[in-house]
Design a protein around this motif. Structure first.
Motif, PDB file in Angstrom:
ATOM      1  N   LEU A   1     -28.880  76.551  87.687  1.00  0.00           N
ATOM      2  CA  LEU A   1     -28.931  77.653  88.650  1.00  0.00           C
ATOM      3  C   LEU A   1     -27.800  77.520  89.678  1.00  0.00           C
ATOM      4  O   LEU A   1     -27.184  78.517  90.075  1.00  0.00           O
ATOM      5  CB  LEU A   1     -30.286  77.652  89.351  1.00  0.00           C
ATOM      6  CG  LEU A   1     -31.496  77.985  88.456  1.00  0.00           C
ATOM      7  CD1 LEU A   1     -32.791  77.863  89.248  1.00  0.00           C
ATOM      8  CD2 LEU A   1     -31.364  79.391  87.861  1.00  0.00           C
ATOM      9  N   GLY A   2     -27.541  76.280  90.104  1.00  0.00           N
ATOM     10  CA  GLY A   2     -26.457  76.080  91.050  1.00  0.00           C
ATOM     11  C   GLY A   2     -25.101  76.451  90.469  1.00  0.00           C
ATOM     12  O   GLY A   2     -24.271  77.084  91.139  1.00  0.00           O
ATOM     13  N   LEU A   3     -24.871  76.063  89.209  1.00  0.00           N
ATOM     14  CA  LEU A   3     -23.606  76.414  88.559  1.00  0.00           C
ATOM     15  C   LEU A   3     -23.455  77.920  88.423  1.00  0.00           C
ATOM     16  O   LEU A   3     -22.348  78.471  88.562  1.00  0.00           O
ATOM     17  CB  LEU A   3     -23.523  75.751  87.181  1.00  0.00           C
ATOM     18  CG  LEU A   3     -23.339  74.228  87.179  1.00  0.00           C
ATOM     19  CD1 LEU A   3     -23.410  73.695  85.754  1.00  0.00           C
ATOM     20  CD2 LEU A   3     -22.002  73.850  87.808  1.00  0.00           C
TER      21      LEU A   3
ATOM     22  N   ILE B   1     -22.443  79.261  91.768  1.00  0.00           N
ATOM     23  CA  ILE B   1     -21.058  78.899  92.069  1.00  0.00           C
ATOM     24  C   ILE B   1     -20.082  79.759  91.275  1.00  0.00           C
ATOM     25  O   ILE B   1     -19.058  80.218  91.792  1.00  0.00           O
ATOM     26  CB  ILE B   1     -20.841  77.407  91.771  1.00  0.00           C
ATOM     27  CG1 ILE B   1     -21.637  76.557  92.768  1.00  0.00           C
ATOM     28  CG2 ILE B   1     -19.366  77.051  91.840  1.00  0.00           C
ATOM     29  CD1 ILE B   1     -21.616  75.084  92.446  1.00  0.00           C
ATOM     30  N   THR B   2     -20.416  80.028  89.991  1.00  0.00           N
ATOM     31  CA  THR B   2     -19.534  80.858  89.156  1.00  0.00           C
ATOM     32  C   THR B   2     -19.404  82.255  89.719  1.00  0.00           C
ATOM     33  O   THR B   2     -18.305  82.830  89.789  1.00  0.00           O
ATOM     34  CB  THR B   2     -20.079  80.906  87.725  1.00  0.00           C
ATOM     35  OG1 THR B   2     -20.192  79.568  87.214  1.00  0.00           O
ATOM     36  CG2 THR B   2     -19.167  81.711  86.829  1.00  0.00           C
ATOM     37  N   ALA B   3     -20.549  82.834  90.150  1.00  0.00           N
ATOM     38  CA  ALA B   3     -20.504  84.178  90.729  1.00  0.00           C
ATOM     39  C   ALA B   3     -19.662  84.196  91.998  1.00  0.00           C
ATOM     40  O   ALA B   3     -18.860  85.128  92.227  1.00  0.00           O
ATOM     41  CB  ALA B   3     -21.928  84.657  91.017  1.00  0.00           C
TER      42      ALA B   3
ATOM     43  N   ILE C   1     -12.023  85.238  93.550  1.00  0.00           N
ATOM     44  CA  ILE C   1     -10.808  85.539  92.784  1.00  0.00           C
ATOM     45  C   ILE C   1     -10.442  87.006  92.914  1.00  0.00           C
ATOM     46  O   ILE C   1      -9.263  87.373  93.085  1.00  0.00           O
ATOM     47  CB  ILE C   1     -11.013  85.152  91.308  1.00  0.00           C
ATOM     48  CG1 ILE C   1     -11.103  83.629  91.181  1.00  0.00           C
ATOM     49  CG2 ILE C   1      -9.877  85.689  90.453  1.00  0.00           C
ATOM     50  CD1 ILE C   1     -11.440  83.173  89.786  1.00  0.00           C
ATOM     51  N   HIS C   2     -11.461  87.883  92.840  1.00  0.00           N
ATOM     52  CA  HIS C   2     -11.190  89.310  92.965  1.00  0.00           C
ATOM     53  C   HIS C   2     -10.649  89.646  94.352  1.00  0.00           C
ATOM     54  O   HIS C   2      -9.673  90.415  94.477  1.00  0.00           O
ATOM     55  CB  HIS C   2     -12.486  90.086  92.691  1.00  0.00           C
ATOM     56  CG  HIS C   2     -12.342  91.572  92.886  1.00  0.00           C
ATOM     57  ND1 HIS C   2     -11.613  92.375  92.029  1.00  0.00           N
ATOM     58  CD2 HIS C   2     -12.822  92.408  93.864  1.00  0.00           C
ATOM     59  CE1 HIS C   2     -11.644  93.619  92.440  1.00  0.00           C
ATOM     60  NE2 HIS C   2     -12.378  93.666  93.568  1.00  0.00           N
ATOM     61  N   GLN C   3     -11.245  89.045  95.369  1.00  0.00           N
ATOM     62  CA  GLN C   3     -10.772  89.323  96.729  1.00  0.00           C
ATOM     63  C   GLN C   3      -9.343  88.811  96.933  1.00  0.00           C
ATOM     64  O   GLN C   3      -8.517  89.488  97.560  1.00  0.00           O
ATOM     65  CB  GLN C   3     -11.722  88.684  97.737  1.00  0.00           C
ATOM     66  CG  GLN C   3     -13.111  89.319  97.765  1.00  0.00           C
ATOM     67  CD  GLN C   3     -14.031  88.634  98.758  1.00  0.00           C
ATOM     68  OE1 GLN C   3     -13.607  87.770  99.499  1.00  0.00           O
ATOM     69  NE2 GLN C   3     -15.304  89.038  98.752  1.00  0.00           N
ATOM     70  N   ARG C   4      -9.060  87.649  96.382  1.00  0.00           N
ATOM     71  CA  ARG C   4      -7.704  87.108  96.523  1.00  0.00           C
ATOM     72  C   ARG C   4      -6.686  87.977  95.803  1.00  0.00           C
ATOM     73  O   ARG C   4      -5.559  88.143  96.268  1.00  0.00           O
ATOM     74  CB  ARG C   4      -7.653  85.688  95.963  1.00  0.00           C
ATOM     75  CG  ARG C   4      -8.365  84.663  96.826  1.00  0.00           C
ATOM     76  CD  ARG C   4      -8.119  83.274  96.323  1.00  0.00           C
ATOM     77  NE  ARG C   4      -6.705  82.935  96.390  1.00  0.00           N
ATOM     78  CZ  ARG C   4      -6.185  81.811  95.921  1.00  0.00           C
ATOM     79  NH1 ARG C   4      -6.973  80.914  95.324  1.00  0.00           N
ATOM     80  NH2 ARG C   4      -4.891  81.568  96.028  1.00  0.00           N
ATOM     81  N   ARG C   5      -7.085  88.530  94.680  1.00  0.00           N
ATOM     82  CA  ARG C   5      -6.158  89.397  93.950  1.00  0.00           C
ATOM     83  C   ARG C   5      -5.821  90.626  94.768  1.00  0.00           C
ATOM     84  O   ARG C   5      -4.654  91.061  94.824  1.00  0.00           O
ATOM     85  CB  ARG C   5      -6.800  89.792  92.624  1.00  0.00           C
ATOM     86  CG  ARG C   5      -5.870  90.568  91.692  1.00  0.00           C
ATOM     87  CD  ARG C   5      -6.568  90.882  90.395  1.00  0.00           C
ATOM     88  NE  ARG C   5      -6.977  89.644  89.712  1.00  0.00           N
ATOM     89  CZ  ARG C   5      -7.767  89.607  88.652  1.00  0.00           C
ATOM     90  NH1 ARG C   5      -8.273  90.731  88.170  1.00  0.00           N
ATOM     91  NH2 ARG C   5      -8.072  88.453  88.083  1.00  0.00           N
TER      92      ARG C   5
END
Length: 603
Positions: free
Chosen positions: A263-265, A268-270, A276-280
């Protein structure tokens, strides 16, 4: 009354004399006594009682003496003091120290110390004094303490191995710990920590770790041994195969940790995908600024590079200006005449200008030497015959008119005259006929023998050569014309019998610098790369034998290149090489000395 005085006078004198004799006898008897203590340390265990032996020899009463026991350096704080029949016990030793009172009459002043502690180890002094007689002797006390039984614990459990730990405390002196298998063989893979003392304490604790596998099911033993091998304590551990193969820890691990970890992973993935989307998006908006930032960084790098180049050139200019003309003139005053020594040269090196210049010779000279060694003198004489066809006129040993000496002086060819003189010396003129061929063969053989001769002086493997004259004192200077050669190596070498199969480094008596592959560096195990701007066309070499210094200079720029420092014990020679493909001439350059300024005054 008069008779009484006469009688009392001698009586008093006798009493005084007797008292003096008694005191003198007592002092002299004490003065001859010695304190005797054991030469070896006294060893005991913590918590036990111990006797520190000390007695008078020969046997003498110590009842009237001062007896003092104290630790070395603590005379004013004795642990036991016997003075005038009164006993004083030191702080911390109350009720634990005493002497054998009944033995004092026999001179036994040994100290009994009860309930000994490990901290009480050290040197004790047995001190006895009577009037002007004083003596003290040291007694060494060593205290050992047996520690606790070693405890074995499990640090890590795995399906196929277990990490074990063994520890024990309260040992003195330092103990040693080891692991053994069921057969008693030491397990060398164990990791034992260094024994440790608690802060402010004297007792040691020790710990060791090891990994036990399924191949050691019969058990292991942890053993603690005192430093003198007198005390040993051990603990044993045995396990079964079921203990190793138990999968319960794995199941507990899966049930208790895998689901939360999953569940933690997922969370973290989400979060990472959202970032990543925000940085793009932000990167697209800041792209023009990034381009500008890249250009500014490139400009900064270019500016830093140019600044470093200017700084380096400034430093280099500072170096080239460090030798004034006055100092240079003093150095040049030590100039010496250097010539190459052909007897030390490799066979491929040829010399010119009275041994002032050298370059690589023809390869066929080396082949001639090989043929000379294999076939003898015949091959060299045939070679000479072919080279001197003109002198013999193509006749079988009979000269033509061109090879004869013109007695009248009309034809004074140097080559023919020299040949005729050699034949005259050998007595080869017989009935008007000159045996030219035999003389030519002998001359060619002698020359080739000298050239192909291998001596201890010659460099037979490395293409090197030494100067003719060596120096074992004083200061000397010479210059070498290098021109614009692509490769050279110049320096100084000490006199040595071995000139091949050695590394030509300062440790073996070779100090030199070289230029190769457009790099200027020192010739040593860890070479120092020198500024390429200092590469000279004319190299100056300065040697101070007593000062232990060898220095190289750029003559055109009058600047220092490099210096070696050491202590010289052998004769030193100018050294050139190894030289590779030295087709252009390498020359010894005459040193130009400056005229010294006149000290006379003009009218």
């Amino acid at each position: 009354m008069f008779p009484v005085r006469c009688i009392m006078g001698p009586l008093i004198q006798q009493v005084c004399l007797l008292t003096f004799l008694i005191l003198f006898n007592a002092c002299s008897s004490v003065a001859d006594k010695q304190l005797v203590v054991p030469p070896d340390p006294v060893v005991t265990s913590a918590g036990h009682e111990v006797i520190l032996p000390c007695h008078l020899s020969p046997q003498t009463s110590a009842v009237d003496m001062e007896i003092r026991w104290f630790k070395e350096g603590e005379f004013a704080s004795p642990l036991y003091l016997y003075l005038g029949g009164k006993v004083t016990e030191g702080k911390g030793y109350e009720g634990r120290v005493s002497v054998f009172t009944q033995e004092l009459e026999k001179g036994n002043i040994s100290l009994l110390l009860n309930n000994v502690m490990a901290s009480e180890r050290g040197i004790y002094k047995c001190h006895a004094s009577y009037m002007d007689w004083i003596q003290e002797r040291p007694v060494v006390l060593q205290v050992k303490q047996q520690g606790s039984v070693p405890r074995i614990s499990m640090r890590k459990h795995h399906r196929v191995f277990i990490q074990l730990s063994c520890s024990s405390e309260n040992w003195y002196p330092e103990p040693h710990m080891l692991w053994t298998d069921s057969s008693g063989k030491e397990i060398t893979s164990a990791e034992t920590e260094r024994p440790k003392q608690k802060e402010g304490g004297v007792l040691y604790s020790i710990t060791s770790h090891m990994r036990i596998g399924m191949d050691q099911l019969e058990g292991v033993t942890c053993m603690v041994i005192s430093q003198n091998q007198g005390t040993k304590m051990e603990s044993k551990l045995q396990m079964t195969e079921e203990f190793y193969m138990s999968s319960l820890p794995d199941r507990v691990y899966i049930s208790a940790f895998m689901i939360p970890v999953f569940l933690g992973l997922l969370c973290i993935t989400a979060s990472v995908l959202s970032l990543i989307h925000q940085r793009r998006v932000v990167r697209e908006r800041l792209k023009p600024l990034d381009d500008m930032n890249t250009k500014l960084k490139a400009m900064d790098q270019e500016l830093i590079k140019k600044t470093e180049e200017l700084t380096y050139k400034d430093k280099l200019m500072g170096i080239t200006e460090t030798i004034p003309d006055s100092v240079w003139s003093l150095m040049v005053d030590h100039a010496v005449d250097v010539t190459f020594d052909p007897d030390t040269a490799h066979l491929r090196l040829s010399f010119f200008d009275d041994n002032k210049s050298l370059k690589f010779g023809e390869l066929n000279e080396k082949k001639d030497c090989e043929n000379f060694k294999e076939k003898g003198k015949g091959s060299s004489s045939m070679k000479f015959k072919e080279e001197n066809k003109d002198d013999t006129g193509h006749f079988e040993g009979k000269p033509t008119e061109n090879s004869m000496l013109n007695v009248s002086g009309k034809d004074k060819d140097k080559k023919t005259t020299g040949l005729f003189n050699r034949m005259m010396k050998k007595g080869q003129i017989k009935e008007g006929t000159l045996k030219v061929e035999e003389v030519c063969k002998e001359e060619a053989t002698e020359n080739l023998e000298g050239k192909c001769k291998v001596t201890k002086m010659r460099f037979n493997q490395n293409t090197c050569v030494l100067g003719m004259e060596g120096y074992d004192k004083g200061t000397h200077y010479w210059e070498v014309d290098l021109g614009k050669k692509s490769q050279w190596s110049v320096g100084i070498a000490q006199e040595t019998e071995k000139r091949d199969n050695i590394q030509m480094y300062p440790d073996t008596g070779f100090w030199s610098i070289c230029y190769k592959d457009k790099k200027l560096k020192t010739v040593e195990q860890a070479s120092t790369f020198l500024p390429i701007e200092l590469t000279p066309e004319k190299l100056g070499v300065f040697m101070d034998y007593e000062g232990g210094q060898i220095t190289f200079f750029n003559v055109e720029k009058k600047c220092h290149i490099h210096s070696f420092y050491g202590m010289f014990t052998e004769k030193l020679y100018p050294f050139f090489g190894p030289l590779f493909d030295c087709e252009e001439e390498l020359k010894i350059s005459p040193v130009v000395k400056r005229d010294k300024p006149s000290t006379s005054k003009n009218c």
